[in-house]
Enzyme design. Structure first.
Site, PDB file in Angstrom:
ATOM      1  N   ASN A   1       0.694  -1.316   0.019  1.00 23.75           N
ATOM      2  CA  ASN A   1      -0.574   0.110  -0.457  1.00 23.75           C
ATOM      3  C   ASN A   1       0.913   0.407   0.203  1.00 23.75           C
ATOM      4  O   ASN A   1       2.294   0.855  -0.068  1.00 23.75           O
ATOM      5  CB  ASN A   1      -0.610   0.258   0.887  1.00 23.75           C
ATOM      6  CG  ASN A   1       0.110   0.027   2.502  1.00 23.75           C
ATOM      7  OD1 ASN A   1       0.609   0.634   2.664  1.00 23.75           O
ATOM      8  ND2 ASN A   1      -0.293  -1.253   3.510  1.00 23.75           N
TER       9      ASN A   1
ATOM     10  N   GLY B   1       1.048   1.306  17.289  1.00 24.40           N
ATOM     11  CA  GLY B   1       0.815   0.861  15.830  1.00 24.40           C
ATOM     12  C   GLY B   1       0.494   1.777  15.203  1.00 24.40           C
ATOM     13  O   GLY B   1      -0.900   2.327  15.096  1.00 24.40           O
ATOM     14  N   CYS B   2       1.351   2.400  14.589  1.00 26.76           N
ATOM     15  CA  CYS B   2       1.081   3.382  12.747  1.00 26.76           C
ATOM     16  C   CYS B   2       0.970   2.541  12.183  1.00 26.76           C
ATOM     17  O   CYS B   2       1.004   3.470  11.131  1.00 26.76           O
ATOM     18  CB  CYS B   2       2.379   4.514  13.514  1.00 26.76           C
ATOM     19  SG  CYS B   2       1.481   5.842  12.312  1.00 26.76           S
TER      20      CYS B   2
ATOM     21  N   ASP C   1      -3.979  -6.145   5.397  1.00 23.17           N
ATOM     22  CA  ASP C   1      -5.278  -6.978   6.139  1.00 23.17           C
ATOM     23  C   ASP C   1      -5.143  -8.724   5.611  1.00 23.17           C
ATOM     24  O   ASP C   1      -5.297  -9.334   6.774  1.00 23.17           O
ATOM     25  CB  ASP C   1      -6.706  -6.368   5.741  1.00 23.17           C
ATOM     26  CG  ASP C   1      -7.038  -5.143   6.283  1.00 23.17           C
ATOM     27  OD1 ASP C   1      -6.448  -5.188   7.861  1.00 23.17           O
ATOM     28  OD2 ASP C   1      -7.174  -3.891   5.800  1.00 23.17           O
TER      29      ASP C   1
ATOM     30  N   LYS D   1       9.105 -16.884 -10.480  1.00 25.14           N
ATOM     31  CA  LYS D   1       8.379 -15.918 -11.055  1.00 25.14           C
ATOM     32  C   LYS D   1       6.910 -16.176 -12.158  1.00 25.14           C
ATOM     33  O   LYS D   1       7.210 -16.945 -12.941  1.00 25.14           O
ATOM     34  CB  LYS D   1       9.173 -14.688 -12.760  1.00 25.14           C
ATOM     35  CG  LYS D   1       8.020 -13.424 -12.539  1.00 25.14           C
ATOM     36  CD  LYS D   1       9.015 -12.394 -13.562  1.00 25.14           C
ATOM     37  CE  LYS D   1       8.173 -11.619 -14.173  1.00 25.14           C
ATOM     38  NZ  LYS D   1       8.285 -11.069 -15.348  1.00 25.14           N
TER      39      LYS D   1
ATOM     40  N   PRO E   1      -1.931 -11.532  10.759  1.00 34.22           N
ATOM     41  CA  PRO E   1      -2.554 -11.484  12.283  1.00 34.22           C
ATOM     42  C   PRO E   1      -2.671  -9.844  12.488  1.00 34.22           C
ATOM     43  O   PRO E   1      -2.116  -9.038  11.902  1.00 34.22           O
ATOM     44  CB  PRO E   1      -1.277 -11.796  12.622  1.00 34.22           C
ATOM     45  CG  PRO E   1      -0.384 -11.221  11.688  1.00 34.22           C
ATOM     46  CD  PRO E   1      -0.816 -12.154  10.334  1.00 34.22           C
ATOM     47  N   ASP E   2      -4.468  -9.563  13.205  1.00 38.57           N
ATOM     48  CA  ASP E   2      -3.828  -8.121  13.705  1.00 38.57           C
ATOM     49  C   ASP E   2      -3.289  -7.717  14.813  1.00 38.57           C
ATOM     50  O   ASP E   2      -2.789  -8.633  15.916  1.00 38.57           O
ATOM     51  CB  ASP E   2      -5.141  -7.700  13.890  1.00 38.57           C
ATOM     52  CG  ASP E   2      -5.686  -6.825  14.187  1.00 38.57           C
ATOM     53  OD1 ASP E   2      -5.133  -5.513  15.063  1.00 38.57           O
ATOM     54  OD2 ASP E   2      -6.377  -5.994  13.683  1.00 38.57           O
TER      55      ASP E   2
ATOM     56  N   LYS F   1     -10.399  -3.425  18.918  1.00 41.20           N
ATOM     57  CA  LYS F   1      -9.182  -3.810  19.691  1.00 41.20           C
ATOM     58  C   LYS F   1      -7.897  -4.184  20.511  1.00 41.20           C
ATOM     59  O   LYS F   1      -7.327  -4.486  20.660  1.00 41.20           O
ATOM     60  CB  LYS F   1      -8.389  -3.146  18.639  1.00 41.20           C
ATOM     61  CG  LYS F   1      -8.607  -2.693  16.648  1.00 41.20           C
ATOM     62  CD  LYS F   1      -7.461  -2.901  16.123  1.00 41.20           C
ATOM     63  CE  LYS F   1      -8.335  -2.871  14.719  1.00 41.20           C
ATOM     64  NZ  LYS F   1      -6.671  -3.384  13.741  1.00 41.20           N
TER      65      LYS F   1
END
Ligand code: C5P
Length: 475
Positions: free
Chosen positions: A283, A345-346, A351, A361, A379-380, A416
């Site tokens: 991301n 946790g930044c 997800d 490849k 994992p969260d 959380k």
């Protein structure tokens, strides 16, 4: 070692020698000549006993010497001179030494003759990892460290338990043993934690002595009321060791370093979840916000471990950085960094990750064959740390939301299990959040809800660091 490794070892050796007072100082410290010192450097090896000597010299200067890299970390651990005088409560000083050590202090113990009737110097040394000093005229001690140096290098002198007799000696300025001499020779703040029989405590002589000490700026911690060690009920009981340790650590925390003694883990940046050796799911997180938070906490004196995904922003100084790629690696790195007092946790953790990783490849085949990507949940990390058996005292998460920002974020905080959530409204048009230098935040706790910004990510980080400092100061 390769030639490059050797060159960097020489550089680190020289830097270490310089920081510990220069080569001559090292020679006299290690009691070796210039050629032996050059041998240690040229062979890339320092004998274990000499290395230990260097480590304790570094410790004396409040520095930590890494035995392999020879790096001296500039995270200064405060030195507390713990003077134990002879009362039944002396055994509680062992617990106190442990608590001070847990809070990040180097504890150097001193015991009077009568304290040794209750506990042994060996028991104290086993807990502090330092020599315990007992005699004023002990030549070995004088050679290793004279009493003046012992007194001067302490950030604070703590007398606990302080007997009525010792308080009287301090008030009179007597110096007839090592403990009383140190109190007189030290220019550092002094704190006493008295413990004695309630009648001795209440006696006008003791109270007059305490007034003299208070007038000289000596801090008094306790005593508490309750059952005393001698069996009588009243005031004179030694304050609980963890309470003494907390008070003392506050006394030595400089006003501009309110986070000293805290270990804070910060996650930052994105995670990259590999599909094959060249492709990944990732991301746009730049790491700017997380890195700024790590920097801001370190500037307030915290020991910071920054666990970062792949970013192009530079590694901040004065923090321990762990580079990772995937969410699973991030979780492992955070767990390895525990225990900590704070977790922020930044990171923008992916997800999901591909269920399979192709070793080579994946080749583009005909148009009719488009591979399907099967995903599994990551994992969260935030929720995991918030429910960890070693949970840090303060757990903070972030939440990027596009609508109902405060309501969704509050719900996320509860779900959380974190203490605070910093919610970012995502405004596509204003270009905030990912990659931008500005951010606006709603800071949400169980009871508070404040809007910050728009501010630069550095300003957000500074504001958060001050909130964290206030949390630990009031804890
Ligand atoms: O659930 P959501 O991803 O919106 O939560 C955001 C917060 O949770 C951030 O603090 C982020 O660092 C953290 N998080 C995490 N591990 C995940 C997902 C999010 O630590 N797998």
């Amino acid at each position: 070692m390769t030639q490059n490794d050797m060159a960097s070892y020489y550089a680190r050796f020289d830097a270490m020698a310089e920081q510990l007072g220069g080569r001559r100082a090292l020679q006299s410290l290690l009691q070796v000549g210039p050629s032996a010192l050059s041998n240690y450097r040229n062979r890339g090896h320092i004998p274990a006993d000499k290395l230990q000597r260097l480590q304790s010299e570094a410790k004396m200067r409040g520095l930590l010497l890494h035995p392999d890299t020879l790096e001296l970390s500039n995270h200064k651990a405060p030195v507390i001179l713990l003077i134990i005088t002879g009362g039944v409560a002396a055994y509680k000083a062992l617990e106190l030494a442990r608590r001070l050590g847990d809070a990040g202090a180097i504890v150097r113990g001193v015991m009077t003759k009568s304290a040794q009737q209750f506990i042994t110097p060996l028991a104290l040394s086993a807990l502090t990892g330092e020599k315990t000093y007992t005699e004023l005229f002990d030549l070995t001690d004088e050679q290793e460290m004279g009493h003046i140096r012992l007194a001067r290098e302490a950030e604070l002198v703590l007398v606990a338990p302080a007997t009525a007799n010792f308080i009287a000696k301090m008030a009179q300025g007597m110096a007839d043993d090592l403990a009383s001499t140190l109190c007189l020779a030290s220019t550092a703040p002094i704190a006493i934690a008295p413990a004695m029989n309630p009648a001795m405590w209440a006696h006008p002589a003791t109270q007059a002595n305490l007034s003299i000490l208070a007038a000289r700026g000596v801090h008094q911690i306790g005593p508490d009321a309750g059952d005393t060690a001698c069996g009588e009920i009243g005031t004179g009981r030694l304050t609980a060791p963890d309470e003494i340790a907390r008070t003392v650590m506050k006394l030595i925390t400089p006003a501009d370093k309110p986070l000293s003694g805290q270990h804070i883990i910060v996650t930052s940046g994105p995670t990259f979840e590999p599909i094959d050796p060249v492709r990944f799911i990732g991301n746009h997180s730049s790491g700017q916000q997380g890195h700024a938070i790590a920097r801001a906490c370190a500037a307030l004196g915290a020991q910071v471990t920054l666990v970062s995904g792949p970013v192009s922003v530079p590694d901040p100084e004065d923090v321990k950085i762990v580079h990772i790629q995937t969410a699973q690696e991030m979780l492992a790195a955070v767990e390895a960094a525990l225990p900590a007092t704070g977790f922020i946790g930044c990171a923008a953790v992916a997800d999901w990750r591909p269920a399979q990783f192709a070793d080579s490849k994946m080749k583009k085949q005909s148009h009719s064959h488009i591979p399907a990507l099967e995903l599994v949940e990551n994992p969260d990390i935030l929720a995991h740390i918030a429910h960890h058996k070693n949970r840090p005292n303060l757990v903070v998460g972030f939440a990027a939301e596009t609508e109902n920002v405060a309501a969704y974020a509050s719900e996320k905080r509860r779900r959380k299990g974190c203490d605070w959530i910093l919610a970012n409204p995502v405004h596509q048009e204003r270009g905030t959040v990912f990659g931008a230098s500005m951010n606006d935040i709603i800071y949400i706790t169980e009871t508070d809800n404040e809007s910050w910004g728009p501010l630069t990510k550095t300003d957000i980080a500074d504001r958060l660091a001050l909130k964290i400092a206030a949390f630990f100061t009031n804890a």
